[in-house]
Motif scaffolding. Structure first.
Motif, PDB file in Angstrom:
ATOM      1  N   PHE A 132       0.864  -1.177   0.000  1.00  0.00           N
ATOM      2  CA  PHE A 132       0.000   0.000   0.000  1.00  0.00           C
ATOM      3  C   PHE A 132       0.902   1.228   0.000  1.00  0.00           C
ATOM      4  O   PHE A 132       1.771   1.370   0.853  1.00  0.00           O
ATOM      5  N   LEU A 133       0.678   2.121  -0.967  1.00  0.00           N
ATOM      6  CA  LEU A 133       1.497   3.330  -1.064  1.00  0.00           C
ATOM      7  C   LEU A 133       0.800   4.545  -0.482  1.00  0.00           C
ATOM      8  O   LEU A 133       1.341   5.224   0.386  1.00  0.00           O
ATOM      9  N   ALA A 134      -0.405   4.831  -0.990  1.00  0.00           N
ATOM     10  CA  ALA A 134      -1.057   6.082  -0.612  1.00  0.00           C
ATOM     11  C   ALA A 134      -2.549   5.998  -0.884  1.00  0.00           C
ATOM     12  O   ALA A 134      -3.001   5.149  -1.657  1.00  0.00           O
ATOM     13  N   GLN A 135      -3.282   6.904  -0.236  1.00  0.00           N
ATOM     14  CA  GLN A 135      -4.699   7.066  -0.554  1.00  0.00           C
ATOM     15  C   GLN A 135      -4.987   8.556  -0.615  1.00  0.00           C
ATOM     16  O   GLN A 135      -4.386   9.352   0.102  1.00  0.00           O
ATOM     17  N   VAL A 136      -5.904   8.900  -1.525  1.00  0.00           N
ATOM     18  CA  VAL A 136      -6.258  10.302  -1.756  1.00  0.00           C
ATOM     19  C   VAL A 136      -7.756  10.460  -1.560  1.00  0.00           C
ATOM     20  O   VAL A 136      -8.550   9.850  -2.283  1.00  0.00           O
ATOM     21  N   ALA A 137      -8.122  11.297  -0.589  1.00  0.00           N
ATOM     22  CA  ALA A 137      -9.528  11.667  -0.410  1.00  0.00           C
ATOM     23  C   ALA A 137      -9.842  12.705  -1.478  1.00  0.00           C
ATOM     24  O   ALA A 137      -9.249  13.785  -1.507  1.00  0.00           O
ATOM     25  N   LEU A 138     -10.725  12.355  -2.392  1.00  0.00           N
ATOM     26  CA  LEU A 138     -10.954  13.205  -3.557  1.00  0.00           C
ATOM     27  C   LEU A 138     -11.524  14.575  -3.201  1.00  0.00           C
ATOM     28  O   LEU A 138     -11.324  15.533  -3.935  1.00  0.00           O
ATOM     29  N   GLY A 139     -12.183  14.692  -2.071  1.00  0.00           N
ATOM     30  CA  GLY A 139     -12.636  15.999  -1.618  1.00  0.00           C
ATOM     31  C   GLY A 139     -11.477  16.937  -1.333  1.00  0.00           C
ATOM     32  O   GLY A 139     -11.619  18.160  -1.413  1.00  0.00           O
ATOM     33  N   ASP A 140     -10.285  16.380  -1.021  1.00  0.00           N
ATOM     34  CA  ASP A 140      -9.095  17.201  -0.745  1.00  0.00           C
ATOM     35  C   ASP A 140      -8.536  17.850  -1.996  1.00  0.00           C
ATOM     36  O   ASP A 140      -7.752  18.800  -1.898  1.00  0.00           O
ATOM     37  N   VAL A 141      -8.871  17.321  -3.168  1.00  0.00           N
ATOM     38  CA  VAL A 141      -8.335  17.885  -4.406  1.00  0.00           C
ATOM     39  C   VAL A 141      -9.400  18.642  -5.194  1.00  0.00           C
ATOM     40  O   VAL A 141      -9.152  19.065  -6.324  1.00  0.00           O
ATOM     41  N   GLU A 142     -10.561  18.827  -4.572  1.00  0.00           N
ATOM     42  CA  GLU A 142     -11.622  19.584  -5.227  1.00  0.00           C
ATOM     43  C   GLU A 142     -11.102  20.986  -5.552  1.00  0.00           C
ATOM     44  O   GLU A 142     -10.488  21.634  -4.731  1.00  0.00           O
ATOM     45  N   GLY A 143     -11.295  21.400  -6.759  1.00  0.00           N
ATOM     46  CA  GLY A 143     -10.809  22.700  -7.207  1.00  0.00           C
ATOM     47  C   GLY A 143      -9.420  22.642  -7.824  1.00  0.00           C
ATOM     48  O   GLY A 143      -9.029  23.555  -8.542  1.00  0.00           O
ATOM     49  N   LEU A 144      -8.653  21.584  -7.552  1.00  0.00           N
ATOM     50  CA  LEU A 144      -7.327  21.445  -8.149  1.00  0.00           C
ATOM     51  C   LEU A 144      -7.368  20.612  -9.422  1.00  0.00           C
ATOM     52  O   LEU A 144      -6.483  20.714 -10.263  1.00  0.00           O
ATOM     53  N   ASP A 145      -8.376  19.776  -9.569  1.00  0.00           N
ATOM     54  CA  ASP A 145      -8.562  18.954 -10.764  1.00  0.00           C
ATOM     55  C   ASP A 145      -9.306  19.797 -11.790  1.00  0.00           C
ATOM     56  O   ASP A 145     -10.506  19.657 -11.990  1.00  0.00           O
ATOM     57  N   VAL A 146      -8.571  20.691 -12.457  1.00  0.00           N
ATOM     58  CA  VAL A 146      -9.205  21.678 -13.337  1.00  0.00           C
ATOM     59  C   VAL A 146      -9.865  21.050 -14.553  1.00  0.00           C
ATOM     60  O   VAL A 146     -10.790  21.633 -15.127  1.00  0.00           O
ATOM     61  N   ASP A 147      -9.423  19.854 -14.959  1.00  0.00           N
ATOM     62  CA  ASP A 147     -10.040  19.179 -16.105  1.00  0.00           C
ATOM     63  C   ASP A 147     -11.214  18.301 -15.689  1.00  0.00           C
ATOM     64  O   ASP A 147     -11.895  17.735 -16.539  1.00  0.00           O
TER      65      ASP A 147
END
Length: 190
Positions: free
Chosen positions: A32-47
């Motif tokens: 297991f390397l990492a996990q990303v809570a997608l709410g944390d990147v809201e606004g950064l995923d411009v596409d």
């Protein structure tokens, strides 16, 4: 420290749906390397290529020490759970040494693409979600693919890819638009 269930981080034990087993390849548990809570990147995923909620978890088989082996870092898994309320902290399988738990801060990074080596603006090397790979590689994926996650050799996170500095997760753009994260592939190199 004990990170919250469903939060963004490197290392430790992943947060999985109770009915989901720890990912394996040929009977070996993946790292297991990492996990990303997608709410944390809201606004950064411009596409807008990622789901707007849920959790992405990244695993890889780093059990092969011979970088010339065709299996070296080739077996990986990306899991997406849309509903973080159903997540539980997974039990670490016997024989697996988890990476150290590290918190993550996200920030936007402007990157200039390279076209026929006429534009060159090397970004700082680091872990990244989406964007362009830090370096041009002989092992670059087809043009129909997009970088999903770049994990570098980093003593802080305990990740080390031998002589290769980068481990990249790529997805075919169509598969990414369909949210078929189990179709992600890994490539490594400098």
């Amino acid at each position: 420290f004990e990170p919250p269930v469903g939060g963004t981080r490197f290392g430790g034990a992943p947060d999985l749906e109770a009915e989901i087993s720890w990912p394996e390849h040929d009977g070996r548990p993946l790292e297991f390397l990492a996990q990303v809570a997608l709410g944390d990147v809201e606004g950064l995923d411009v596409d807008g290529v990622l789901p707007d909620r849920g959790l992405l978890s990244f695993f890889v088989d780093a059990s092969f020490t011979d970088a010339r082996s065709s299996d070296y870092l080739a077996n990986s898994r990306v899991l997406h759970c849309a509903d973080v309320s159903v997540l539980v902290r997974a039990e670490v399988p016997a024989g697996v040494a988890p990476h150290p738990v590290c918190t993550v801060d996200f920030y936007a990074l402007l990157q200039l693409a390279r076209y026929a080596d006429k534009v060159h603006a090397p970004p700082p090397e680091g872990h990244q979600l989406l964007g362009y790979r830090d370096r041009v590689s002989q092992k670059s994926p087809p043009l129909a693919s997009r970088l999903l996650f770049q994990c570098i050799t980093d003593p802080t996170t305990g990740t080390h890819w031998g002589e290769a500095v980068h481990l990249d997760y790529w997805m075919d753009r169509e598969m990414l638009s369909k949210r078929e994260f189990d179709r992600a592939v890994t490539r490594y190199g400098d």
